[in-house]
Design a protein around this motif. Structure first.
Motif, PDB file in Angstrom:
ATOM      1  N   GLN A 174       0.804  -1.217   0.000  1.00  0.00           N
ATOM      2  CA  GLN A 174       0.000   0.000   0.000  1.00  0.00           C
ATOM      3  C   GLN A 174       0.838   1.268   0.000  1.00  0.00           C
ATOM      4  N   ASN A 175       2.064   1.191   0.481  1.00  0.00           N
ATOM      5  CA  ASN A 175       2.845   2.420   0.690  1.00  0.00           C
ATOM      6  C   ASN A 175       4.314   2.145   0.375  1.00  0.00           C
ATOM      7  N   LEU A 176       4.578   1.747  -0.870  1.00  0.00           N
ATOM      8  CA  LEU A 176       5.935   1.321  -1.213  1.00  0.00           C
ATOM      9  C   LEU A 176       6.785   2.530  -1.560  1.00  0.00           C
ATOM     10  N   LYS A 177       7.400   3.114  -0.544  1.00  0.00           N
ATOM     11  CA  LYS A 177       8.323   4.223  -0.775  1.00  0.00           C
ATOM     12  C   LYS A 177       9.554   4.007   0.098  1.00  0.00           C
ATOM     13  N   ARG A 178      10.591   4.831  -0.143  1.00  0.00           N
ATOM     14  CA  ARG A 178      11.851   4.656   0.577  1.00  0.00           C
ATOM     15  C   ARG A 178      11.639   4.780   2.069  1.00  0.00           C
ATOM     16  N   ILE A 179      12.433   4.009   2.831  1.00  0.00           N
ATOM     17  CA  ILE A 179      12.300   4.070   4.288  1.00  0.00           C
ATOM     18  C   ILE A 179      13.596   4.499   4.947  1.00  0.00           C
ATOM     19  N   LEU A 180      14.749   4.109   4.400  1.00  0.00           N
ATOM     20  CA  LEU A 180      16.030   4.484   5.006  1.00  0.00           C
ATOM     21  C   LEU A 180      16.631   5.694   4.306  1.00  0.00           C
ATOM     22  N   MET A 181      16.702   5.653   2.992  1.00  0.00           N
ATOM     23  CA  MET A 181      17.277   6.766   2.252  1.00  0.00           C
ATOM     24  C   MET A 181      16.213   7.837   2.041  1.00  0.00           C
ATOM     25  N   TYR A 182      16.664   9.006   1.598  1.00  0.00           N
ATOM     26  CA  TYR A 182      15.758  10.114   1.364  1.00  0.00           C
ATOM     27  C   TYR A 182      15.182  10.016  -0.043  1.00  0.00           C
ATOM     28  N   GLU A 183      14.084  10.701  -0.251  1.00  0.00           N
ATOM     29  CA  GLU A 183      13.371  10.578  -1.521  1.00  0.00           C
ATOM     30  C   GLU A 183      14.218  11.039  -2.703  1.00  0.00           C
ATOM     31  N   GLU A 184      15.142  11.997  -2.447  1.00  0.00           N
ATOM     32  CA  GLU A 184      15.953  12.533  -3.543  1.00  0.00           C
ATOM     33  C   GLU A 184      17.018  11.547  -3.995  1.00  0.00           C
ATOM     34  N   PHE A 185      17.247  10.511  -3.243  1.00  0.00           N
ATOM     35  CA  PHE A 185      18.314   9.562  -3.556  1.00  0.00           C
ATOM     36  C   PHE A 185      17.973   8.810  -4.846  1.00  0.00           C
ATOM     37  N   VAL A 186      18.976   8.699  -5.715  1.00  0.00           N
ATOM     38  CA  VAL A 186      18.781   8.017  -6.996  1.00  0.00           C
ATOM     39  C   VAL A 186      19.492   6.677  -6.931  1.00  0.00           C
ATOM     40  N   GLY A 187      18.790   5.617  -7.232  1.00  0.00           N
ATOM     41  CA  GLY A 187      19.401   4.293  -7.243  1.00  0.00           C
ATOM     42  C   GLY A 187      19.121   3.536  -5.958  1.00  0.00           C
ATOM     43  N   HIS A 188      19.687   2.351  -5.888  1.00  0.00           N
ATOM     44  CA  HIS A 188      19.448   1.472  -4.750  1.00  0.00           C
ATOM     45  C   HIS A 188      20.796   0.999  -4.241  1.00  0.00           C
ATOM     46  N   PRO A 189      21.222   1.477  -3.048  1.00  0.00           N
ATOM     47  CA  PRO A 189      22.632   1.374  -2.683  1.00  0.00           C
ATOM     48  C   PRO A 189      23.156  -0.031  -2.421  1.00  0.00           C
ATOM     49  N   LEU A 190      22.311  -0.993  -2.102  1.00  0.00           N
ATOM     50  CA  LEU A 190      22.865  -2.322  -1.837  1.00  0.00           C
ATOM     51  C   LEU A 190      22.935  -3.185  -3.085  1.00  0.00           C
ATOM     52  N   ARG A 191      22.551  -2.639  -4.223  1.00  0.00           N
ATOM     53  CA  ARG A 191      22.811  -3.358  -5.468  1.00  0.00           C
ATOM     54  C   ARG A 191      24.306  -3.350  -5.739  1.00  0.00           C
ATOM     55  N   LYS A 192      24.803  -4.463  -6.247  1.00  0.00           N
ATOM     56  CA  LYS A 192      26.255  -4.577  -6.388  1.00  0.00           C
ATOM     57  C   LYS A 192      26.791  -3.634  -7.449  1.00  0.00           C
ATOM     58  N   ASP A 193      25.948  -3.134  -8.346  1.00  0.00           N
ATOM     59  CA  ASP A 193      26.459  -2.204  -9.348  1.00  0.00           C
ATOM     60  C   ASP A 193      26.353  -0.758  -8.883  1.00  0.00           C
ATOM     61  N   TYR A 194      25.929  -0.525  -7.646  1.00  0.00           N
ATOM     62  CA  TYR A 194      25.983   0.828  -7.083  1.00  0.00           C
ATOM     63  C   TYR A 194      27.327   0.973  -6.384  1.00  0.00           C
ATOM     64  N   ALA A 195      28.128   1.960  -6.812  1.00  0.00           N
ATOM     65  CA  ALA A 195      29.437   2.168  -6.188  1.00  0.00           C
ATOM     66  C   ALA A 195      29.251   2.468  -4.712  1.00  0.00           C
ATOM     67  N   VAL A 196      29.986   1.784  -3.861  1.00  0.00           N
ATOM     68  CA  VAL A 196      29.671   1.802  -2.436  1.00  0.00           C
ATOM     69  C   VAL A 196      29.863   3.199  -1.842  1.00  0.00           C
ATOM     70  N   ASN A 197      30.785   3.991  -2.405  1.00  0.00           N
ATOM     71  CA  ASN A 197      31.013   5.318  -1.829  1.00  0.00           C
ATOM     72  C   ASN A 197      30.503   6.435  -2.738  1.00  0.00           C
ATOM     73  N   LYS A 198      29.530   6.133  -3.545  1.00  0.00           N
ATOM     74  CA  LYS A 198      28.912   7.188  -4.348  1.00  0.00           C
ATOM     75  C   LYS A 198      27.903   7.919  -3.467  1.00  0.00           C
ATOM     76  N   ARG A 199      28.232   9.177  -3.152  1.00  0.00           N
ATOM     77  CA  ARG A 199      27.416   9.921  -2.197  1.00  0.00           C
ATOM     78  C   ARG A 199      26.531  10.923  -2.924  1.00  0.00           C
ATOM     79  N   GLN A 200      25.344  11.105  -2.411  1.00  0.00           N
ATOM     80  CA  GLN A 200      24.397  12.059  -2.994  1.00  0.00           C
ATOM     81  C   GLN A 200      23.905  12.982  -1.886  1.00  0.00           C
ATOM     82  N   PRO A 201      24.746  13.952  -1.481  1.00  0.00           N
ATOM     83  CA  PRO A 201      24.383  14.804  -0.335  1.00  0.00           C
ATOM     84  C   PRO A 201      23.183  15.685  -0.639  1.00  0.00           C
ATOM     85  N   LEU A 202      22.381  15.928   0.389  1.00  0.00           N
ATOM     86  CA  LEU A 202      21.268  16.878   0.258  1.00  0.00           C
ATOM     87  C   LEU A 202      21.790  18.302   0.359  1.00  0.00           C
ATOM     88  N   ILE A 203      22.754  18.525   1.264  1.00  0.00           N
ATOM     89  CA  ILE A 203      23.427  19.820   1.359  1.00  0.00           C
ATOM     90  C   ILE A 203      24.915  19.545   1.419  1.00  0.00           C
TER      91      ILE A 203
END
Lengths: 166, 195
Positions: free
Chosen positions: B162-191
């Motif tokens: 019913q409510n499938l949205k992000r729970i740990l990361m923020y909404e502005e985050f692009v991608g899914h960090p535990l996927r192996k093709d996401y670079a582990v230290n690719k940071r997307q700061p809000l500020i």
């Protein structure tokens, strides 16, 4: 600037600096495990009240020093910035623990690589977590900094970012 | 029921749904077909023989780089080996990674029966192109947030949530960090700067 201040003004600034350094109202921004060490420092055995820092205020409007204790994630960073902005001048920031100084061992997608990328930091207390003696040493350094600050708001140059081997 | 009986009971009840199974060191695991997950889960919860009242965890595994490179030893400086010693007898060897033809992801459910005190792990292979499984949030309330976490970290959708949205990361985050093709230290700061 200090050269042309008169005798009375400089005495007054000294008195203000002396009073300020013993009335540190801190805002503990505790996010992680360093908080336990912070509590140990604040409790009776190490007794941070000896240095006039024994009254944590849980409102940024009433606080002088922002203690950032623990890892700051990118999701938390705007909240920390907001807390800092809400504090009234004069204000100081202490980075407590290595995560707040540089990000620590977190080199990942979630962690801010040092809070000094977001807000200015006056005293760095690295350690994972820092021992209470280390915290007290940092507090004394902060006191020296507060005492040296002019009432006009002019402050000594900020501490340079510590170098850590990655 | 012990682990082997549990596996046999599930296999006997759903011979079509069970792709594989093992009970490694007393932990029963059943690999299920994706389209029969909801039916099996409902039976496991409601049937008197299983009574799986507690969905303890929902998580996922990304197998895309699994077994393709050696994992670095964790304590290289001290020279402590990470792999188990050959001297330790292993009567139940690990069943090993899934076969080369298997799917990229597996969604893993850990079930526990509070009345009967037995545990069962369900694995559901999920393809990368069609990364979607049925939501169990109608059966167990705990599935709500756990499935949101799996969506957030792995990008696997849950049909019927019913409510499938992000729970740990923020909404502005692009991608899914535990996927192996996401670079582990690719940071997307809000500020602040990107560091």
């Amino acid at each position: 600037m200090s050269g042309d201040t008169g005798f009375l003004t400089s005495r007054l600034e000294e008195a203000i600096g002396w009073a300020r350094k013993f009335s540190i109202f801190q805002y503990p921004f505790v996010t992680a495990c360093c908080g336990m060490e912070y509590m140990a420092t604040a409790c009776s055995h190490y007794d941070v009240d000896r240095f006039g820092a024994g009254l944590p205020r849980f409102s940024p409007r009433q606080a002088d020093v922002l203690f950032v204790v623990g890892t700051i994630s990118h999701k938390m960073a705007p909240v920390m910035k907001r807390i800092y902005d809400q504090m009234a001048d004069p204000k100081w920031v202490v980075a407590f623990g290595v995560c707040t100084c540089t990000g620590g061992f977190y080199d990942n997608y979630a962690t801010v690589m040092g809070i000094d990328t977001i807000i200015p930091v006056d005293v760095y207390i690295p350690g994972c977590p820092p021992r209470p003696e280390y915290v007290l040493d940092g507090l004394l350094k902060l006191q020296a900094k507060i005492e040296a600050q002019h009432a006009s708001g002019q402050r000594p140059a900020p501490e340079s970012r510590p170098e850590f081997v990655r | 029921m012990n682990a082997e009986d549990l596996v046999q009971a599930v296999k006997g009840r759903f011979p079509q749904a069970v792709l594989a199974s093992h009970s490694y060191r007393g932990d029963a695991t059943v690999v299920l077909r994706r389209d029969s997950l909801l039916e099996v889960a409902r039976t496991l919860k409601e049937d008197a023989a299983f009574q799986m009242s507690f969905l303890m965890d929902v998580t996922a595994v990304d197998f895309s780089s699994f077994g393709k490179k050696r994992s670095p030893a964790f304590f290289t400086s001290s020279g402590v080996a990470v792999s188990p010693s050959p001297q330790i007898p292993d009567r139940e060897p690990w069943p090993g990674p899934p076969g080369a033809s298997s799917s990229r992801f597996a969604v893993v459910y850990h079930l526990f029966s509070l009345p009967l005190k037995h545990r069962l792990r369900l694995e559901v292979p999920v393809e990368e192109r069609d990364a979607e499984v049925d939501s169990l949030s109608a059966l167990w309330g705990s599935a709500d947030w756990l499935e949101r976490e799996v969506w957030d970290m792995f990008g696997i959708r849950f049909r019927g949530h019913q409510n499938l949205k992000r729970i740990l990361m923020y909404e502005e985050f692009v991608g899914h960090p535990l996927r192996k093709d996401y670079a582990v230290n690719k940071r997307q700061p809000l500020i602040g700067p990107v560091n």
